[in-house]
Design an enzyme around this catalytic site. Structure first.
Site, PDB file in Angstrom:
ATOM      1  N   SER A  98      44.527  -8.509  71.815  1.00  0.00           N
ATOM      2  CA  SER A  98      44.044  -7.476  70.890  1.00  0.00           C
ATOM      3  C   SER A  98      45.021  -6.310  70.751  1.00  0.00           C
ATOM      4  O   SER A  98      46.137  -6.474  70.308  1.00  0.00           O
ATOM      5  CB  SER A  98      42.661  -7.014  71.329  1.00  0.00           C
ATOM      6  OG  SER A  98      42.164  -6.036  70.451  1.00  0.00           O
ATOM      7  N   ASP A 241      44.551  -3.129  64.371  1.00  0.00           N
ATOM      8  CA  ASP A 241      45.075  -3.305  65.727  1.00  0.00           C
ATOM      9  C   ASP A 241      45.809  -4.649  65.770  1.00  0.00           C
ATOM     10  O   ASP A 241      45.916  -5.326  64.742  1.00  0.00           O
ATOM     11  CB  ASP A 241      43.947  -3.199  66.778  1.00  0.00           C
ATOM     12  CG  ASP A 241      42.982  -4.366  66.726  1.00  0.00           C
ATOM     13  OD1 ASP A 241      42.744  -4.876  65.621  1.00  0.00           O
ATOM     14  OD2 ASP A 241      42.465  -4.766  67.785  1.00  0.00           O
ATOM     15  N   ASP A 245      41.043  -7.359  64.299  1.00  0.00           N
ATOM     16  CA  ASP A 245      39.581  -7.397  64.153  1.00  0.00           C
ATOM     17  C   ASP A 245      39.052  -6.002  63.829  1.00  0.00           C
ATOM     18  O   ASP A 245      37.874  -5.829  63.568  1.00  0.00           O
ATOM     19  CB  ASP A 245      38.896  -7.994  65.398  1.00  0.00           C
ATOM     20  CG  ASP A 245      39.231  -7.273  66.681  1.00  0.00           C
ATOM     21  OD1 ASP A 245      40.131  -6.414  66.679  1.00  0.00           O
ATOM     22  OD2 ASP A 245      38.584  -7.581  67.707  1.00  0.00           O
TER      23      ASP A 245
HETATM   24 MG    MG Z   1      41.286  -6.224  68.476  1.00  0.00          MG
END
Ligand code: MG
Length: 445
Positions: A98, A241, A245
């Site tokens: 992430s 990011d 997401d």
């Molecule tokens: Mg993320």
């Protein structure tokens, strides 16, 4: 990596440093456990971190050894992998860390409805892993890997179906988009092109070192985007990011828009009377004000996107999201989705035919100050102290401790992954939320 019985999956999958925590041997064993658990074809995708090939190939080898086939859908934003899983009713694995610093990577599992795997199902995978209870296929039944390049188009088409693409095209928006060297470098520009947007991209070269900026889309990392967006040339600035997401926005004056305001704008324009919105205890009272006005209900959960998604499904809520730019639109899929959020904000701008800064004035104004403090010792001591200092404040134990008096509130929660305490303070005025945060900081230290 871990001792027997220890939890492998954190709040958002397995995270660690490649070749230290995430060795090829460990990743292959995870693949074996995942293949044994799902026992049907698994989709696998990744963001663009440097160690992805090593980790992905190890996980794939493990899965194939259990006799399960793999669809390799390659580099994509996390929500694009999830949408592929949902549409194909297929479980999935995503190799991603992430927004974490470049040295990290991670493995996360997706259920065949596209949502993050429930904790009870992760525990089953952990059990198989620790007991080494792997299914071993005989030579003629070893799984096969097939590449599938259809996922990006499936994802973008899915977003276009849910917004008024014609109205957006009619606006001929000029947009500046910062991919931050992340996995959205292809999909979000493609979505914007198909919406007739005149586009300037920043950092749209995939780079596992994230040399252009840190992956967390916060103002300190988006200075250049804010400067450009405020030049008077653009309707909006957009950033994601690393695994896209989440989406954050900068208005036409160059002001960074807090994720809370984006979530409020979404709820205000997409909610229908009698519906429910799911959001954690950390997002602002603006959601409650809007829902009261629209005749809708707010359901508050613990912090964390998977729990919001699950609650949305269980309570039949179409809208949900977090205050960090993670919007969940159930008509599309039950997970945070950066590009879907981009579609939603452009849809609102096209419908209103107003500047983004003007549309934002619809949102009730509250301020949240967020800060982290080092944790030493027992969190219960912090809890007791806060209760003593704020004796007549209304108490909420949904996550950590939340204390409220009118529209002022304090949320203090220990991090599940690091030795830190997260503090959120909410008020009508920025000064007061900052002051409260400082006061709480003193109490904690
Ligand atoms: Mg993320």
């Amino acid at each position: 990596m871990s001792k027997k019985g220890e939890r492998l999956f954190g709040t958002n999958g397995i995270r660690g440093i490649p070749n230290e925590d995430l060795t090829p041997e460990f990743c292959m064993k995870i693949g074996k456990a995942v293949g044994t658990f799902f026992a049907k074809t698994i989709a696998i995708g990744s963001d663009n971190r440097l160690s992805n090939s090593m980790i992905m190939d190890s996980v794939i080898a493990g899965i194939l050894s259990t006799g399960v086939d793999v669809k390799n859908i390659s580099i994509l934003p996390t929500p694009a992998v999830q949408y592929y899983c949902k549409k194909n009713v297929m479980p999935g694995v995503i190799i991603t860390a992430s927004h974490n610093p470049p040295r990290f990577n991670g493995i996360k599992c997706i259920d065949e409805d596209g949502t993050e795997l429930e904790r009870s199902r992760e525990e089953k995978i952990e059990e198989i892993y620790y007991d080494e209870n792997f299914h071993v296929a005989t030579w003629e039944h070893i799984g096969r890997e097939v590449e599938d390049n259809s996922a990006a188009d499936l994802y973008i088409s899915g977003i276009l179906e849910k917004i008024d693409a014609k109205a957006i095209r009619g606006m001929k928006f000029r947009v500046v988009f910062d991919a931050g060297n992340g996995a959205s470098y292809r999909t979000t520009p493609e979505l914007l092109s198909r919406l007739g947007v005149s586009l300037v991209t920043l950092n749209a070269n995939p780079d596992g070192l994230f040399t252009s900026r840190e992956s967390e889309p916060k103002p300190a990392n988006l200075r250049y985007l804010m400067e450009l967006a405020g030049s008077g040339e653009f309707a909006v600035g957009i950033a994601h990011d690393g695994d896209a997401d989440r989406a954050v926005f900068v208005d036409e004056r160059g002001n960074f828009i807090d994720g809370d305001a984006t979530l409020s704008l979404f709820v205000r324009n997409y909610i229908r009377e009698g519906e429910k919105v799911v959001t954690p205890v950390s997002s602002s009272d603006a959601i409650d004000d809007i829902c009261r006005e629209k005749g809708a209900e707010v359901i508050r959960t613990r912090v964390g996107a998977p729990v919001v998604s699950r609650t949305m499904i269980d309570r039949k809520a179409r809208l949900g999201g977090e205050e960090n730019g993670g919007i969940i639109y159930g008509d599309h899929q039950y997970c945070r989705d950066g590009a879907m959020t981009v579609g939603i904000i452009l849809d609102i701008m096209a419908r209103k035919r107003k500047k983004l800064s003007e549309i934002l004035m619809e949102v009730p104004e509250y301020h949240i100050t967020r800060k982290t403090f080092p944790r030493s010792g027992d969190f219960n001591q912090v809890r007791e102290k806060l209760l003593k200092v704020f004796p007549d404040w209304e108490r909420d134990d949904t996550d950590g401790i939340k204390l409220r008096k009118d529209h002022d509130w304090i949320l203090v929660r220990p991090s599940g992954t690091e030795p830190i305490i997260r503090v959120f303070t909410h008020s009508r005025s920025l000064d007061s939320s900052r002051q409260m945060c400082e006061d709480v900081g003193k109490i904690i230290s």
